[in-house]
Design a protein around this motif. Structure first.
Motif, PDB file in Angstrom:
ATOM      1  N   ASN A 378       0.887  41.765 -43.093  1.00 33.07           N
ATOM      2  CA  ASN A 378      -0.066  42.511 -42.332  1.00 33.07           C
ATOM      3  C   ASN A 378       0.497  43.232 -41.204  1.00 33.07           C
ATOM      4  OD1 ASN A 378      -2.076  42.088 -44.525  1.00 33.07           O
ATOM      5  ND2 ASN A 378      -2.949  40.533 -42.992  1.00 33.07           N
ATOM      6  N   VAL A 379       1.756  43.709 -41.289  1.00 27.12           N
ATOM      7  CA  VAL A 379       2.713  44.072 -40.102  1.00 27.12           C
ATOM      8  C   VAL A 379       1.851  45.413 -39.595  1.00 27.12           C
ATOM      9  CG1 VAL A 379       4.820  45.137 -39.313  1.00 27.12           C
ATOM     10  CG2 VAL A 379       4.594  43.205 -41.151  1.00 27.12           C
ATOM     11  N   ILE A 380       1.533  45.532 -38.152  1.00 26.99           N
ATOM     12  CA  ILE A 380       1.161  46.736 -37.510  1.00 26.99           C
ATOM     13  C   ILE A 380       2.285  47.293 -36.477  1.00 26.99           C
ATOM     14  CG2 ILE A 380      -1.335  45.731 -37.801  1.00 26.99           C
ATOM     15  CD1 ILE A 380      -1.383  45.183 -34.848  1.00 26.99           C
ATOM     16  N   GLY A 381       3.200  46.400 -36.272  1.00 23.87           N
ATOM     17  CA  GLY A 381       4.367  46.794 -35.113  1.00 23.87           C
ATOM     18  C   GLY A 381       5.100  45.737 -34.883  1.00 23.87           C
ATOM     19  N   TYR A 382       5.760  45.827 -33.627  1.00 22.69           N
ATOM     20  CA  TYR A 382       6.768  45.071 -33.151  1.00 22.69           C
ATOM     21  C   TYR A 382       6.180  44.761 -31.624  1.00 22.69           C
ATOM     22  CZ  TYR A 382       9.857  45.251 -37.104  1.00 22.69           C
ATOM     23  OH  TYR A 382      10.331  45.043 -38.318  1.00 22.69           O
ATOM     24  N   VAL A 383       6.504  43.507 -31.132  1.00 23.47           N
ATOM     25  CA  VAL A 383       6.316  43.274 -29.631  1.00 23.47           C
ATOM     26  C   VAL A 383       7.608  43.257 -28.910  1.00 23.47           C
ATOM     27  CG1 VAL A 383       5.308  41.538 -27.951  1.00 23.47           C
ATOM     28  CG2 VAL A 383       4.120  42.241 -30.076  1.00 23.47           C
ATOM     29  N   PRO A 384       8.100  44.101 -28.136  1.00 25.14           N
ATOM     30  CA  PRO A 384       9.248  44.004 -27.617  1.00 25.14           C
ATOM     31  C   PRO A 384       9.631  42.880 -26.726  1.00 25.14           C
ATOM     32  CG  PRO A 384       8.202  46.058 -26.934  1.00 25.14           C
ATOM     33  CD  PRO A 384       7.514  45.394 -27.798  1.00 25.14           C
ATOM     34  N   VAL A 385      10.652  42.103 -26.649  1.00 24.63           N
ATOM     35  CA  VAL A 385      10.937  41.244 -25.570  1.00 24.63           C
ATOM     36  C   VAL A 385      12.245  41.581 -24.915  1.00 24.63           C
ATOM     37  CG1 VAL A 385      11.304  38.683 -25.308  1.00 24.63           C
ATOM     38  CG2 VAL A 385       9.660  39.434 -26.971  1.00 24.63           C
ATOM     39  N   PRO A 386      12.206  41.504 -23.595  1.00 25.68           N
ATOM     40  CA  PRO A 386      13.539  41.682 -22.859  1.00 25.68           C
ATOM     41  C   PRO A 386      14.684  40.876 -23.178  1.00 25.68           C
ATOM     42  CG  PRO A 386      11.841  41.613 -21.279  1.00 25.68           C
ATOM     43  CD  PRO A 386      11.222  41.102 -22.665  1.00 25.68           C
ATOM     44  N   LEU A 387      15.754  41.462 -23.532  1.00 26.27           N
ATOM     45  CA  LEU A 387      17.106  40.799 -24.039  1.00 26.27           C
ATOM     46  C   LEU A 387      18.131  40.911 -23.078  1.00 26.27           C
ATOM     47  CD1 LEU A 387      18.433  39.395 -26.528  1.00 26.27           C
ATOM     48  CD2 LEU A 387      19.195  41.631 -27.328  1.00 26.27           C
ATOM     49  N   GLY A 388      18.582  39.797 -22.451  1.00 24.13           N
ATOM     50  CA  GLY A 388      19.729  39.741 -21.722  1.00 24.13           C
ATOM     51  C   GLY A 388      20.882  39.068 -22.199  1.00 24.13           C
ATOM     52  N   ILE A 389      21.920  38.945 -21.667  1.00 28.06           N
ATOM     53  CA  ILE A 389      23.221  38.355 -21.903  1.00 28.06           C
ATOM     54  C   ILE A 389      23.557  37.603 -20.758  1.00 28.06           C
ATOM     55  CG2 ILE A 389      25.719  38.873 -22.266  1.00 28.06           C
ATOM     56  CD1 ILE A 389      24.238  39.679 -24.586  1.00 28.06           C
ATOM     57  N   ALA A 390      24.140  36.183 -21.327  1.00 28.56           N
ATOM     58  CA  ALA A 390      24.505  35.392 -20.239  1.00 28.56           C
ATOM     59  C   ALA A 390      25.961  35.017 -20.666  1.00 28.56           C
ATOM     60  CB  ALA A 390      23.773  34.009 -20.298  1.00 28.56           C
ATOM     61  N   GLY A 391      26.999  35.025 -19.785  1.00 23.08           N
ATOM     62  CA  GLY A 391      28.361  34.961 -20.116  1.00 23.08           C
ATOM     63  C   GLY A 391      29.192  35.465 -19.298  1.00 23.08           C
ATOM     64  N   PRO A 392      30.372  35.478 -19.510  1.00 25.62           N
ATOM     65  CA  PRO A 392      30.856  34.863 -20.689  1.00 25.62           C
ATOM     66  C   PRO A 392      31.026  33.559 -20.626  1.00 25.62           C
ATOM     67  CG  PRO A 392      32.819  35.693 -19.180  1.00 25.62           C
ATOM     68  CD  PRO A 392      31.541  36.238 -18.636  1.00 25.62           C
ATOM     69  N   LEU A 393      30.643  32.726 -21.632  1.00 27.77           N
ATOM     70  CA  LEU A 393      30.751  31.526 -21.682  1.00 27.77           C
ATOM     71  C   LEU A 393      32.084  31.010 -22.429  1.00 27.77           C
ATOM     72  CD1 LEU A 393      29.315  28.558 -21.784  1.00 27.77           C
ATOM     73  CD2 LEU A 393      28.312  29.292 -23.871  1.00 27.77           C
ATOM     74  N   ASN A 394      32.900  30.047 -21.738  1.00 31.47           N
ATOM     75  CA  ASN A 394      34.139  29.604 -22.190  1.00 31.47           C
ATOM     76  C   ASN A 394      33.675  28.252 -22.984  1.00 31.47           C
ATOM     77  OD1 ASN A 394      36.655  28.547 -22.666  1.00 31.47           O
ATOM     78  ND2 ASN A 394      37.287  28.553 -20.627  1.00 31.47           N
ATOM     79  N   LEU A 395      33.896  28.467 -24.217  1.00 28.51           N
ATOM     80  CA  LEU A 395      33.392  27.449 -25.265  1.00 28.51           C
ATOM     81  C   LEU A 395      34.546  27.142 -26.247  1.00 28.51           C
ATOM     82  CD1 LEU A 395      31.496  25.353 -26.505  1.00 28.51           C
ATOM     83  CD2 LEU A 395      30.586  27.349 -27.782  1.00 28.51           C
ATOM     84  N   ASP A 396      35.111  26.191 -26.327  1.00 25.63           N
ATOM     85  CA  ASP A 396      36.402  25.599 -27.031  1.00 25.63           C
ATOM     86  C   ASP A 396      37.451  26.381 -27.161  1.00 25.63           C
ATOM     87  OD1 ASP A 396      34.908  23.188 -27.737  1.00 25.63           O
ATOM     88  OD2 ASP A 396      33.780  24.161 -29.323  1.00 25.63           O
ATOM     89  N   GLY A 397      37.655  27.060 -25.827  1.00 23.44           N
ATOM     90  CA  GLY A 397      38.787  28.145 -25.684  1.00 23.44           C
ATOM     91  C   GLY A 397      38.264  29.538 -26.179  1.00 23.44           C
ATOM     92  N   GLU A 398      37.117  29.747 -26.586  1.00 24.15           N
ATOM     93  CA  GLU A 398      36.643  31.114 -26.777  1.00 24.15           C
ATOM     94  C   GLU A 398      35.567  31.693 -25.946  1.00 24.15           C
ATOM     95  OE1 GLU A 398      34.217  33.171 -30.900  1.00 24.15           O
ATOM     96  OE2 GLU A 398      34.616  31.260 -30.889  1.00 24.15           O
ATOM     97  N   THR A 399      35.640  33.007 -25.732  1.00 27.26           N
ATOM     98  CA  THR A 399      34.851  33.555 -24.792  1.00 27.26           C
ATOM     99  C   THR A 399      33.645  34.119 -25.523  1.00 27.26           C
ATOM    100  OG1 THR A 399      36.620  34.166 -23.328  1.00 27.26           O
ATOM    101  CG2 THR A 399      34.570  35.322 -23.079  1.00 27.26           C
ATOM    102  N   ILE A 400      32.446  34.059 -24.988  1.00 26.95           N
ATOM    103  CA  ILE A 400      31.242  33.994 -25.522  1.00 26.95           C
ATOM    104  C   ILE A 400      30.148  34.565 -24.924  1.00 26.95           C
ATOM    105  CG2 ILE A 400      29.225  33.464 -27.128  1.00 26.95           C
ATOM    106  CD1 ILE A 400      31.058  31.094 -28.365  1.00 26.95           C
ATOM    107  N   GLN A 401      29.422  35.902 -25.367  1.00 31.11           N
ATOM    108  CA  GLN A 401      28.249  36.387 -24.689  1.00 31.11           C
ATOM    109  C   GLN A 401      27.115  35.855 -25.216  1.00 31.11           C
ATOM    110  OE1 GLN A 401      28.524  38.055 -21.736  1.00 31.11           O
ATOM    111  NE2 GLN A 401      30.786  38.777 -21.728  1.00 31.11           N
TER     112      GLN A 401
END
Length: 737
Positions: A378-401
C-alpha cells in the motif's frame, strides 16, 4: 562512433537543441561588415518577398524540410550570401532533402519498448550514419563542381545546393535525433500510447560494398579536381567581382513596393510548396499511422526470428505461453514488461535474477521497481531522512566514508570527530562468529518423549541428518549448530546457520521447517506449535543473544595517542577510563542492563541501518555492545578502547538493500550485493564497519561527557531556535525533559 554520438543526442536533447538553435541564430545575425562582399548586399531592413513566402509556407511542413531550410539560410547568411537568392536553388534544395532517412530513424526510435527509445535512436544513427556521411561527401563534392563553371546563376545554384546538403546532414545527425528523443519522451510522460510500433525493424541497412567503393573513388577524384582548380590565388579578381555585384544592385528598383510584387516563378514556387506541405502532412503521415501491420523484413539472427515469431501473437498471450517462451529460450528479452511482471507475480521468475535473463540491465531495474510487494505494501510515497557522511574511517588499513541517516543533530558530527581521533593508528576489526538463528517451539505428549527428542537431537550422529535436510533448502544456508532447551513437555530448538551475504531470516526459517520435518520422521507425535518460539530471539532484548550471539559477532579495538585525546577529544585518558568504568560498566549493571554496557551504540547502529536498507527493528538486538577502555603504552599515557558486539544482524542482499538509495549507500561502502567469490564477505565487512563506527561514536560521546561539552554542543546544533521580538533576536532553549 555514430552510435555513441546518437546516445549523446538522445540523452541530452535540450542541450543539443539549444546549442543548435543558438548557433543558427548567431550565424543568421552575424554583422555583415566581417565579409568582403557585405557592402554590396541589401540593407538589413530590405527583406525580399521570396524569403518571406518560402519561410512562412514551410513552417507547417515536414520537420526536416523546415529545419534544413532555416539552418541553410543561416549558413548562407554567415558566408556572405544573399538569402533572397535561395529561390534560385529551390528545386535542387527540395530534391536533395532526403526524408527517407528521417523516417527510418523514427522507425528505429519506435521499434521497441518505451524505455528503449533512446537506445533505439542511438542504434538507428549507428546504422544510418556511416552511409549518410559518405553520401553527403559525394553529393557536396559533385554539386560544388558547378561553382567552377564561371556562370553566375549556375554558381549560385550549386553553392546554395552544396550548403543545403551539408546543413541537412548536420541537422539529421544532431538536431533531429535530439528533437525526436525529446518529443517521444514528452509524449510518453503524458501517458499517451505511441501510435507507431515497428517491432520488426531490421538493422540490415548496409549498402552495396561495390557502390560504396565507387563513391569513395569518386570522392577522391572530385577532391583532386577541386584542389587543382581552387589552388590559385583569386584575390586579384575580387575587386572585379565586387564592382560587378554593385552594378547589379544599382540597377534594381529602390521602391518598397518592389518587395511585394509577385512574379510568375514565385507563384509556381508557392503552389509547389503548398502541394508538398499537404502531401507531407496528410498523405504520408496517414500511410504510417494506418499501416498497423508493417511489411515483414528479413531477419537473419535466431534471436530476431524468435522476436518476430512471438510478436505476431502479441495480443492475448497467456502466462503459460510466456512461461513456455522463457523456458525455451532461457531469456526474457522477447517478452514485454507486463508479461515479465506477470511471471514474477506467479513466482516463475525471481525479481533479483532479472539481470541474468535480460540483456538491458536498466530495464531489469525498471521492472523490479514496479513489481508490487517489494519492501512495503500500500505504498503512497517515501519519508525522506537526512543522510550524512562520517569519516574518513581508517578501518583495517582501508579508508571508508560511512553513510548515516538520522534526524538527531550532532550525531554525524560527533561520530566524525571519533573517526578523526582513530585516524592516525586506525581501527582493527575481527569477525569472530557468524550465525543467524531461528528457534521454533514443539510439543510432545509428555516429558518422557520431549526428553527423548532432546537426547536424539543432541546426539552428534543425528546432527548430520538434520543438517542435510536444513542445507538442502538453499545454496547459502549452512547449519552450524543446534541448541535445545526443555520446559516441561515443550521443546525449544535453536537452529544456527550461516546465510552468505543475506541477513538470512527467511533463509533460516525455510531450513528450519525442513529440519523439523526430518525430526518428525523419528517422532511422529511431535506437534509443531510455531516456527518461532522466541528462543531465536528476534527483535527482543534477550540474554541468549547477548551470550550466544546472533548474526555477526564482531570485535574492534583502537589505540589513541594521549596527544590526540587532548587535542581532538578535548579531555584526558584518565578521565575517559574512569568515566567508562563508572558509567558503561557499573552504571549499566546497576540498571540490570542486558547487552547495554555502552554509551549510545544504538544511535550509530540505527543511523547506518536506515542508510543501508537494514531492518531498523533489529537494532534492539544488534546494538548489544560492551565498551572497554584502559590506559596503554609504555607509560600508560595512551588510550586503549575496544567494542564487542555479539549480535549484529545485517545483510547486503534482499529486503531494503535493493532500494535505489540504500543500494547506493552500500556501493559507497563497497559491499553492495553478494560476493560471488566469497559468499558472506560483504555482509561481514558491513558488520565490521558498523562496529568500528560504534567505536568512533563511543569515543566522541564519552569525551564530550568527560569534558562537559555534551550539553553545549546539543544547544548549539540541535536544541535552540532563534526568534525576533521587536526586531531584536533572542534564543529559546527547547528542553525535552
Amino acid at each position: 562512433m555514430y552510435r555513441l554520438h546518437g546516445e549523446f543526442c538522445a540523452n541530452h536533447p535540450w542541450e543539443v537543441i539549444v546549442a543548435t538553435l543558438t548557433l543558427g541564430t548567431c550565424l543568421f545575425t552575424i554583422d555583415s561588415k566581417f565579409y568582403l562582399l557585405s557592402h554590396a548586399r541589401p540593407e538589413p531592413g530590405d527583406i525580399n518577398i521570396d524569403t518571406v513566402v518560402m519561410t512562412l509556407v514551410r513552417f507547417p511542413g515536414i520537420f526536416t524540410v523546415i529545419s534544413s531550410f532555416i539552418f541553410s539560410s543561416s549558413a548562407i547568411s554567415c558566408f556572405g550570401g544573399d538569402v533572397s537568392d535561395v529561390k534560385d536553388a529551390l528545386f535542387c534544395f527540395l530534391l536533395l532533402i532526403d526524408l527517407s532517412k528521417a523516417t527510418k530513424l523514427a522507425q528505429f526510435a519506435l521499434s521497441g519498448e518505451r524505455h528503449q527509445i533512446k537506445a533505439n535512436i542511438a542504434r538507428g544513427l549507428g546504422v544510418l550514419g556511416p552511409s549518410l556521411t559518405l553520401d553527403t561527401i559525394v553529393e557536396t563534392l559533385l554539386i560544388s563542381v558547378g561553382t567552377l563553371s564561371g556562370i553566375r546563376r549556375l554558381e549560385l545554384l550549386c553553392y546554395f545546393a552544396s550548403v543545403s546538403v551539408i546543413v541537412n546532414y548536420i541537422v539529421f545527425m544532431s538536431f533531429y535525433p535530439a528533437c525526436l528523443s525529446l518529443v517521444l519522451e514528452l509524449y510518453d510522460n503524458f501517458g499517451s500510447k505511441i501510435p507507431w510500433d515497428f517491432n520488426k525493424i531490421s538493422e540490415d541497412e548496409k549498402p552495396n560494398p561495390v557502390i560504396q567503393r565507387v563513391k569513395i573513388i569518386m570522392s577522391a577524384g572530385l577532391a583532386i579536381v577541386h584542389l587543382q582548380n581552387r589552388w590559385t590565388d583569386k584575390e586579384e579578381n575580387m575587386p572585379l567581382i565586387i564592382e560587378e555585384y554593385n552594378n547589379e544592385m544599382k540597377d534594381s528598383p529602390s521602391s518598397y513596393f518592389h518587395y511585394f510584387r509577385v512574379s510568375a516563378d514565385q507563384i509556381v514556387v508557392f503552389i509547389l510548396l503548398v502541394a508538398l506541405t499537404v502531401k507531407f502532412m496528410f498523405f504520408e503521415e496517414e500511410d504510417f499511422v494506418t499501416d498497423t501491420e508493417p511489411k515483414p523484413v528479413p531477419v537473419k539472427s535466431k534471436k530476431l526470428e524468435k522476436i518476430a515469431a512471438v510478436e505476431e501473437n502479441r495480443e492475448g498471450r497467456s502466462k503459460e505461453e510466456c512461461l513456455d517462451i522463457f523456458k525455451r529460450d532461457n531469456a526474457l528479452d522477447i517478452l514485454h514488461d507486463d508479461e515479465i511482471e506477470s511471471l514474477i507475480g506467479v513466482g516463475s521468475v525471481s525479481s533479483h535474477t532479472l539481470e541474468k535473463y535480460v540483456e538491458d540491465k536498466e530495464r531489469a531495474v525498471k521492472i523490479r521497481r514496479i513489481v508490487y510487494g517489494a519492501c512495503c505494501e500500500n505504498v503512497i510515497g517515501y519519508v525522506p531522512v537526512p543522510l550524512g557522511i562520517a569519516g574518513p574511517l581508517n578501518l583495517d588499513g582501508e579508508t571508508i566514508q560511512v553513510p548515516m541517516a538520522t534526524t538527531e543533530g550532532c550525531l554525524v558530527a560527533s561520530t566524525n570527530r571519533g573517526c578523526r581521533a582513530v585516524a592516525a593508528r586506525g581501527v582493527i576489526s575481527r569477525l569472530v562468529d557468524d550465525g543467524m538463528t531461528r528457534g521454533p517451539v514443539v510439543r510432545f505428549e509428555n516429558i518422557d518423549k520431549s526428553a527423548a527428542a532432546l537426547k536424539w537431537i543432541n546426539d552428534p550422529h543425528n546432527f548430520d541428518r538434520i543438517k542435510n535436510s536444513f542445507d538442502s533448502t538453499s545454496r547459502f544456508a549452512k547449519l552450524t549448530k543446534v541448541q535445545v532447551k526443555i520446559a516441561g513437555r515443550l521443546l525449544y530448538i535453536r537452529f544456527v546457520a550461516t546465510t552468505g551475504d543475506a541477513m538470512g531470516m527467511n533463509m533460516v526459517s525455510k531450513g528450519t521447517e525442513a529440519a523439523l520435518n526430518r525430526i518428525q520422521q523419528n517422532f511422529p507425535d511431535m506437534e509443531i506449535l510455531s516456527l518461532s518460539g522466541n528462543y531465536c530471539a528476534d527483535k527482543k532484548a534477550t540474554a541468549v543473544n547477548w551470550i550466544e550471539g546472533r548474526g555477526k559477532y564482531v570485535v574492534c579495538e583502537a589505540v589513541i595517542a594521549a596527544e590526540d585525546v587532548r587535542t581532538i577529544l578535548k579531555t584526558s585518558v584518565a578521565a575517559m577510563v574512569d568515566l567508562n568504568i563508572s558509567k558503561n560498566l557499573i552504571g549499566s549493571a546497576v540498571a540490570g542492563s542486558i547487552g547495554g554496557f555502552n554509551a549510545h551504540a544504538a544511535n550509530i547502529v540505527t543511523a547506518v541501518y536506515i542508510a543501508t536498507g537494514q531492518d531498523p527493528a533489529q537494532v534492539v538486538t544488534s546494538a548489544n555492545c560492551i565498551t572497554l577502555m584502559e590506559p596503554t603504552g609504555s607509560t600508560n599515557e595512551d588510550l586503549y578502547i575496544s567494542v564487542t558486539m555479539p549480535s549484529v544482524e545485517v545483510g547486503t542482499v534482499g529486503g531494503g538493500t535493493q532500494l535505489p538509495a540504500q543500494s547506493s549507500c552500500l556501493e559507497l561502502l563497497d559491499v553492495q550485493g553478494s560476493n560471488r567469490l566469497q559468499p558472506g564477505r560483504n555482509a561481514g565487512k558491513l558488520a565490521r564497519i558498523i562496529c568500528a563506527t560504534v567505536l568512533a561514536g563511543e569515543l566522541s560521546l564519552m569525551a564530550a561527557l568527560a569534558s562537559g561539552h555534551l550539553v553545549r554542543s546539543h544547544l548549539k546544533h540541535n536544541r535552540s531556535a532563534q526568534f525576533t521580538f521587536n526586531d531584536r533576536p533572542f534564543s529559546v532553549t527547547l528542553h525535552s525533559k
